[in-house]
Every structure is written in structure tokens, then in C-alpha cells.
Design a protein around this motif. Structure first.
Motif, mmCIF file in Angstrom:
data_model
loop_
_atom_site.group_PDB
_atom_site.id
_atom_site.type_symbol
_atom_site.label_atom_id
_atom_site.label_comp_id
_atom_site.label_asym_id
_atom_site.label_seq_id
_atom_site.Cartn_x
_atom_site.Cartn_y
_atom_site.Cartn_z
ATOM 1 N N ILE A 102 0.837 -1.207 0.000
ATOM 2 C CA ILE A 102 0.000 0.000 0.000
ATOM 3 C C ILE A 102 0.870 1.256 0.000
ATOM 4 O O ILE A 102 0.629 2.218 -0.737
ATOM 5 C CB ILE A 102 -0.946 0.002 1.221
ATOM 6 C CG1 ILE A 102 -1.963 -1.147 1.114
ATOM 7 C CG2 ILE A 102 -1.689 1.330 1.330
ATOM 8 C CD1 ILE A 102 -2.850 -1.080 -0.111
ATOM 9 N N ALA A 103 1.919 1.251 0.841
ATOM 10 C CA ALA A 103 2.810 2.417 0.899
ATOM 11 C C ALA A 103 3.512 2.628 -0.439
ATOM 12 O O ALA A 103 3.621 3.755 -0.934
ATOM 13 C CB ALA A 103 3.841 2.225 2.019
ATOM 14 N N ASN A 106 1.009 4.031 -3.016
ATOM 15 C CA ASN A 106 0.749 5.461 -2.811
ATOM 16 C C ASN A 106 1.930 6.309 -3.264
ATOM 17 O O ASN A 106 1.757 7.389 -3.825
ATOM 18 C CB ASN A 106 0.446 5.744 -1.339
ATOM 19 C CG ASN A 106 -0.885 5.160 -0.905
ATOM 20 O OD1 ASN A 106 -1.788 5.015 -1.730
ATOM 21 N ND2 ASN A 106 -1.030 4.829 0.358
ATOM 22 N N ARG A 107 3.126 5.798 -3.010
ATOM 23 C CA ARG A 107 4.331 6.556 -3.356
ATOM 24 C C ARG A 107 4.589 6.571 -4.859
ATOM 25 O O ARG A 107 5.005 7.582 -5.415
ATOM 26 C CB ARG A 107 5.527 5.951 -2.615
ATOM 27 C CG ARG A 107 6.842 6.711 -2.845
ATOM 28 C CD ARG A 107 7.978 6.122 -2.025
ATOM 29 N NE ARG A 107 8.299 4.762 -2.439
ATOM 30 C CZ ARG A 107 8.029 3.673 -1.723
ATOM 31 N NH1 ARG A 107 7.414 3.785 -0.559
ATOM 32 N NH2 ARG A 107 8.338 2.475 -2.169
ATOM 33 N N THR A 111 -2.207 3.816 -7.069
ATOM 34 C CA THR A 111 -3.550 3.847 -6.498
ATOM 35 C C THR A 111 -4.480 4.605 -7.430
ATOM 36 O O THR A 111 -4.068 5.550 -8.098
ATOM 37 C CB THR A 111 -3.545 4.528 -5.110
ATOM 38 O OG1 THR A 111 -2.955 5.827 -5.247
ATOM 39 C CG2 THR A 111 -2.765 3.706 -4.123
ATOM 40 N N LYS A 113 -7.591 6.608 -6.936
ATOM 41 C CA LYS A 113 -8.511 7.202 -5.969
ATOM 42 C C LYS A 113 -9.879 7.493 -6.570
ATOM 43 O O LYS A 113 -10.881 7.481 -5.870
ATOM 44 C CB LYS A 113 -7.901 8.494 -5.419
ATOM 45 C CG LYS A 113 -6.621 8.253 -4.634
ATOM 46 C CD LYS A 113 -6.069 9.550 -4.069
ATOM 47 C CE LYS A 113 -4.797 9.306 -3.266
ATOM 48 N NZ LYS A 113 -4.223 10.551 -2.733
ATOM 49 N N SER A 116 -12.153 4.399 -5.990
ATOM 50 C CA SER A 116 -12.116 3.713 -4.696
ATOM 51 C C SER A 116 -13.283 4.071 -3.797
ATOM 52 O O SER A 116 -13.617 3.346 -2.882
ATOM 53 C CB SER A 116 -10.802 4.040 -3.980
ATOM 54 O OG SER A 116 -10.718 5.420 -3.740
ATOM 55 N N SER A 129 -2.920 -0.325 -10.186
ATOM 56 C CA SER A 129 -2.878 -1.194 -9.010
ATOM 57 C C SER A 129 -1.486 -1.780 -8.849
ATOM 58 O O SER A 129 -0.678 -1.793 -9.784
ATOM 59 C CB SER A 129 -3.913 -2.327 -9.123
ATOM 60 O OG SER A 129 -3.633 -3.136 -10.254
ATOM 61 N N THR A 143 -3.557 -3.486 -3.840
ATOM 62 C CA THR A 143 -4.352 -2.272 -3.669
ATOM 63 C C THR A 143 -5.813 -2.543 -4.010
ATOM 64 O O THR A 143 -6.123 -3.526 -4.676
ATOM 65 C CB THR A 143 -3.810 -1.163 -4.582
ATOM 66 O OG1 THR A 143 -3.786 -1.650 -5.930
ATOM 67 C CG2 THR A 143 -2.412 -0.743 -4.166
ATOM 68 N N ASN A 580 -11.872 5.788 6.101
ATOM 69 C CA ASN A 580 -11.662 5.570 4.668
ATOM 70 C C ASN A 580 -12.951 5.691 3.851
ATOM 71 O O ASN A 580 -12.955 5.411 2.656
ATOM 72 C CB ASN A 580 -11.030 4.200 4.423
ATOM 73 C CG ASN A 580 -9.615 4.124 4.962
ATOM 74 O OD1 ASN A 580 -8.878 5.110 4.903
ATOM 75 N ND2 ASN A 580 -9.239 2.976 5.505
#
Length: 675
Positions: A102-103, A106-107, A111, A113, A116, A129, A143, A580
Motif C-alpha cells: 500500500i505504501a 501510494n508513493r 492507487t 482514488k 475507490s 494497481s 491495492t 476511509n
């Protein structure tokens, strides 16, 4: 005289032929120079774009390789290999891998968004993903919106994936009709566990090619309409354009051509780097170059129409030839012939313009007829007397009238007096204001009641001042929204039932709080959006109790300091459950302030204007309901006693306006005996 004319004619003919030869040679040299110029220009553009695409590939692959080479990932994945899903969930390694994925997503931009925040009951496929799989391609961590492993990823793993590298797949179109490309890296076991060189899993990162890769093909330093860049890839059915085609209006992966043909794309794919003169997918002669995209099977082709590229040389040749012809004719022809010739040219041009205009008008008429015959929305145009001057086929079918027979008829005779009375004021207002308007109305046509969004636009229909009415049917949309609202209420009711089962002493607390809070909101004339947010917050405000041991909630003896701290963390548990979820209003913020007071004596010391109005209502009503409800350690307080306690702290802990509205509700709106 005849001999002189013959000699003059022969001399002029020889001069004409020599001049034509010189003109052709000059223009050939000009075209050769132009082709060399375009070869250099296209090569520079192709180098720049292929370099941008290659850099993007390498910058995308590097983080994946770093994760795949991470010893902790290799160790934890190796320990999870062979375990069932239930056994994996009991290990700490699975949490580490999920958090890492996940980290990293995101980096590194894996992701999605925008896809989601949808209803949990709907299946969502993300356009980007990142996921970790074991050796059998069973997902370990990934993800949200992860799609199943598709053929492109399978083919890459089977054919070109080697240990220690990151391989790019073919581009494909997902269920969202979005172009995607995946990067796959094999993960090997650690030598300390006897698995050196053995593939124990795969890391798969899927990128949105439309958003990230195709944009690298659009920054041209040369402004020419026919200049076009595209990506090519080989598939079973032939050579496929992997990116959208601007001139052909084709979307990505929609254009397939033979692999071994003589088209510009086939030649460019089979011989990247060479300068190509051939016909493209439209059958038009083009100049093109191609380049490899490093670490992929993709090829970049950039091309320009030959006529556009060499247009200046061809134009110069035509101009010189025309000058020569006109000069020769001027020496041979008389002024009358020259005048006649000019008249003839003018007549030909006029006829061509007339033919072109007639053809364009015919095309526009055909287009309008096609739109009118196939559009599903209903359209009508009325004049200032609210008489029909036009209706489309969709409306004519609904009211069972021939479009040609509708002209001049009053709106009342077409839709009936009931609906004409609803629409006439809107039409008159549009005529008076000369501004667009939009309204929602329900109409019953052919025995079916439907809801429409009716848009009114002032316009001129010919020379007549008119208003166009566009009816867009939103019946299905409203039914869907009602079902979604009902589903949300059912979910909230289920959560409240779970809270009641977990804490029997607080049974129906959330329902009571929501009912009284809404009554207070009505008394304070809150906006509908604020009222809706307050209702959801009141229903979910005690959700954090599910994380508190039942033994503490039902304990009749005084709580220890440690137990009291656990109970007071209820709001934080609620935050963890709901953080979330994207609500339409400040639902979570209202819940987080439910134990905050005007004087700052609450849990986090928030006070005064920092408190939301919704949270002031929720705090006051929540405390009131708690007082009049029994608990494990005390009996319920009478309503009058609870109101007196609330009134005592009005202006200090509680908002005076909220307290006043609560007293009004208690005296006039709520029967507490049946609450």
C-alpha cells in the motif's frame, strides 16, 4: 506569314519544353531537400519521444525491482508459501507485506482514488494497481480494485520474465475501457533457506497507459495537423496500434493491420530506426520513422503526410508551371481569348463552389436527420404563442403524432392541459429573461409516469423567436438513487443493531439520538445537506463501542483508570472504522466532536467557534439521551431532570440555541414514553 507563325510556334514550343524540364528538375531538388529535412526532424522528434517513454519505463521498473529484491519481502513471502489464506491471516508477515504494498502504491502512483469511493456492493476494477502474488499467482497483498491476472500478464511471465529483471506486458483494454500496461518482476527465495534462484512469487504493477504513457506522445515542437505519433505492438491477429489514432479517430487497440504488409506501420515495426516512405493505415503516402521503446516489445512510429511535408515544393512547382503556361498563352492568344479564358475559369470556380456548398448542405441535412431519428431524448421548439414549430421523432412517438402534422399546434393540444399548465409558465419566463433554465418535472406519457429534467433554451428558429425544450428522462437514475439511499439506511440499521447487541444497556441509543437530533435540526431550520449529514452522524456515532470489550460496557462497579481510558477511546475507534469512507458532508468530523463542549472541557479541548453546528447538536442530544437511558451502573433520569441539567450548562458546555430547540422538541414534538 504562315512560315513565321510556324517558326514562332516551334520556337515557343521548344522554349516551353526546356522551361518545363528546368522547373521539374528544380522542384525535384527542392523535394529532395525537404525529404532530408523531414527525415532529420522526424528522427529528432522520435528520439525525444522514445527517450521520454524509455525514461518512464525505467522510472516505473526501478521501484518494482527494489521491492522484489527486498530481503524482508523475500523472507516473508517464502514463509507464507504453502499456507492457506486462514493461516496467512494469523501471521505478522501478511500485515507487513500489505502495508509495504500500500505504501509503495501510494508513493509510486499505483492507487486509483477516483474509483475507490464507491458502494462496497459494486465490483470495481481500478485503472492502476500494485499487487504481490505467490508462485501460483495467488494474491497475497494488493491495492483496492485489483483485477484478476489476465492473458497479457500470463504471457509475459511465461515467455519473457527472467530472474532479476522487470518485464513490461503488452498494452490491453480493461473493463473500464481504459488502456493499461503492467510491469512484472519475479521474486526469488533466499539462499539461507535453500531456495536461491527459485521463483517464489511475483510483483505486478499495473499503470494507466492513457494517463501516463500516451501523454508523452503529444508534446510536438512542430505544428502540423497531419503529424502523428503512435505506439505499435505485435499480437496474434497482427500488428496493433496500442495508442489512440488522432487522424483516424480510433481508440487504442482498435486498429489492426497485417504484420508482413508494406504499410508504413509494418515497415516501421520490422525495421525500427529506418526512414520510411509508404502508405499508412488510411492509404495515404506518409514519411515516417520508428524507434524501439527500451525493455518493451513496443515500437514508436511518428509520421507526417507526404503532401503536407512537401506541400511547399509542390506548390512552387505548380506556381512555376502555371506562370509558364500563362506566359506562353499570353504570347499566342489574343486579348479576347484571354478574356474568354478568364471568364471560363471564373465560371468553373463558381460552379465548383456551388457544388461544394450543395454537398455540404446535403451532408448536414443527413446528419441532422440521423440525429433527429435516433436521439432518445425528447425535443420541442415553441414560439411566443406557445405553438409548436418543431418536435423530434422521440417526442412525436411518445404523444402519437406525426412530426409534420405538429407544426402550428398549441402545446395544450399535444401534451394536454394538465402538463401544458406546468410548462407554460416556464416557457414564458424563458422568453422574458432570455436565459437558459432547467427544471425537474413528472409527466405521464402513454400511461407511464416518468421524471424528466427539462432544459429550456431561448433561440431563433429561422426568424422566429422561440424556446427549445429538451426532456431528459431521469426516472431510472432516481430509482437507482432511492435504492442506494435505502441500502445505506439498511446498512446503518444493521450497524446499530450490532451496537445494541454488543451493549444492551445502550439499546436504541443511536436511533433515539438520531430522531431527537433531526427534530432539533428541523426546529433550527437546518439546510437539507446539513440535516442529512447530522442523521448519518447520529446513527453511527456509537460505532466505536464495537471495539470496546462488552464486559466494560456492562460493568456495574466503578471502572479502573485503565478501563476508563479504554472506554474513552470510543471516538478514536469510530474514526478508525469510518476514516476511509467518503461522506457527502462532515459526518466523521461531527462524530469526532461529539464529546467536545463550548468551554473546552471536552476530550480534546476544542471549544467555541471551532465546533461545528452539527457537532453541537449531536453533543447536546447525545448527552440528553444518555441521561434519560438506563445504564449498568445507574437508573435512567426523568426527562425533566435531564433537561434541567442541560439547561444549567447552556451557554457554558452547550449551545443556547440548540438547548432552546431541544426544549421545544421535548415539549411539542417527542413523546418520550414511546420513544
Amino acid at each position: 506569314m504562315k512560315r513565321i507563325l510556324t517558326t514562332g510556334f516551334i520556337s515557343l514550343t521548344l522554349i516551353f519544353m526546356i522551361c518545363m524540364l528546368l522547373i521539374n528538375r528544380f522542384t525535384e531538388n527542392q523535394q529532395t531537400q525537404s525529404i532530408q529535412h523531414w527525415q532529420t526532424t522526424l528522427s529528432a522528434l522520435a528520439d525525444n519521444q522514445s527517450l521520454s517513454a524509455t525514461r518512464w519505463m525505467f522510472s516505473t521498473e526501478a521501484p518494482l525491482k527494489e521491492i522484489a529484491d527486498n530481503n524482508s519481502v523475500r523472507l516473508y513471502l517464502q514463509r507464507l508459501t504453502g499456507k492457506t489464506s486462514a493461516e496467512q491471516e494469523k501471521t505478522a508477515q501478511i500485515d507487513y507485506l500489505r502495508n509495504l504494498i500500500i505504501a509503495a502504491a501510494n508513493r509510486e502512483g499505483y492507487t486509483d482514488k477516483t474509483r475507490s469511493s464507491v458502494n462496497a456492493n459494486l465490483r470495481v476494477i481500478a485503472n492502476s494497481s500494485l499487487a504481490l502474488y505467490d508462485a501460483n499467482l495467488k494474491p497475497i497483498a494488493g491495492t483496492p480494485g485489483l483485477a484478476p491476472i489476465n492473458k497479457e500478464i500470463h504471457d509475459t511471465i511465461k515467455s519473457s520474465l527472467s530472474v532479476g529483471t522487470v518485464a513490461a506486458t503488452h498494452i490491453w483494454m480493461n473493463e473500464n475501457q481504459t488502456s493499461q500496461i503492467a510491469f512484472v518482476s519475479a521474486i526469488t527465495g533466499l539462499p539461507q533457506f535453500g531456495a536461491e534462484g527459485k521463483i517464489i512469487g511475483y510483483l505486478v504493477g499495473i499503470k494507466n497507459a492513457e494517463k501516463e504513457l500516451y501523454s508523452l506522445l503529444r508534446n510536438y515542437s512542430v505544428e502540423l495537423q497531419s503529424l502523428e505519433s503512435a505506439l505499435l505492438q505485435r499480437k496474434d491477429e497482427g500488428l496493433v496500434y496500442a495508442s489512440p489514432l488522432r487522424q483516424d479517430k480510433s481508440s487504442a487497440l482498435a486498429k489492426v493491420i497485417p504484420m508482413n504488409g508494406q504499410s508504413a506501420a509494418a515497415l516501421a515495426f520490422n525495421a525500427p530506426g529506418q526512414f520510411i516512405q509508404a502508405k499508412d493505415y488510411r492509404g495515404i503516402d506518409v514519411l515516417a520513422v520508428s524507434r524501439n521503446i527500451a525493455s518493451t516489445n513496443l515500437k514508436l512510429i511518428i509520421k507526417v503526410d507526404r503532401n503536407d511535408a512537401l506541400g511547399q515544393s509542390a506548390e512552387e512547382q505548380a506556381n512555376l508551371q502555371m506562370m509558364l503556361v500563362l506566359g506562353t498563352l499570353a504570347l499566342l492568344a489574343m486579348l479576347v481569348a484571354a478574356g474568354w479564358y478568364g471568364h471560363l475559369l471564373k465560371e468553373q470556380k463558381s460552379n465548383e463552389e456551388l457544388r461544394t456548398t450543395a454537398l455540404a448542405l446535403k451532408e448536414k441535412t443527413s446528419l441532422l436527420d440521423a440525429i433527429n431519428n435516433n436521439v432518445t431524448d425528447m425535443v420541442m421548439i415553441v414560439d411566443t404563442d406557445i405553438n409548436l414549430v418543431f418536435i423530434n421523432h422521440a417526442l412525436a412517438s411518445k404523444v402519437s403524432i406525426n412530426p409534420e402534422d405538429s407544426e402550428g399546434k398549441n402545446l395544450n393540444s399535444v401534451l394536454g392541459s394538465h402538463y401544458a399548465e406546468q410548462l407554460s409558465p416556464l416557457i414564458k419566463e424563458c422568453f422574458e429573461s432570455q436565459k437558459d433554465g432547467s427544471y425537474k418535472r413528472s409527466l405521464e406519457l402513454q400511461g407511464t409516469l416518468s421524471t424528466f429534467v427539462i432544459s429550456l433554451v431561448p433561440m431563433l428558429y429561422g426568424d422566429t423567436a422561440s424556446v427549445m425544450l429538451h426532456f431528459h428522462d431521469i426516472t431510472l437514475i432516481e430509482q437507482h438513487q432511492k435504492r442506494q439511499t435505502q441500502l445505506l439506511r439498511q446498512i446503518m440499521q444493521s450497524l446499530m443493531n450490532a451496537i445494541d447487541l454488543h451493549d444492551p444497556y445502550s439499546a436504541n441509543h443511536s436511533q433515539k439520538t438520531a430522531k431527537i437530533a433531526l427534530a432539533v435540526a428541523d426546529a433550527m431550520a437546518l439546510e437539507e445537506n446539513d440535516r442529512a449529514s447530522l442523521e448519518i452522524a447520529a446513527n453511527l456515532c456509537n460505532l466505536g463501542k464495537l471495539s470496546i470489550p462488552q464486559s466494560l460496557l456492562t460493568k456495574t462497579e466503578p471502572l479502573t483508570d485503565q478501563e476508563r481510558e479504554v472506554v474513552q477511546n470510543e471516538v478514536q475507534h469510530t474514526r478508525e472504522i469510518l476514516q476511509n469512507i467518503e461522506f457527502d458532508g462532515p459526518v466523521l468530523e461531527t462524530i469526532l466532536q461529539k464529546h467536545e463542549y463550548l468551554d473546552g472541557s471536552g476530550s480534546n479541548g476544542i471549544s467555541g467557534d471551532e465546533l461545528l453546528l452539527n457537532s453541537r447538536i449531536l453533543t447536546t442530544v447525545n448527552d440528553f439521551v444518555a441521561m434519560i437511558s438506563p445504564r449498568a451502573y445507574r437508573e435512567s433520569l426523568p426527562v425533566e431532570t435531564a433537561l434541567a441539567i442541560i439547561l444549567k450548562d447552556a451557554g457554558k458546555r452547550y449551545d443556547r440555541q440548540v438547548v432552546a430547540s431541544l426544549f421545544h422538541v421535548a415539549e411539542n414534538k417527542i413523546d418520550f414514553d414511546i420513544l
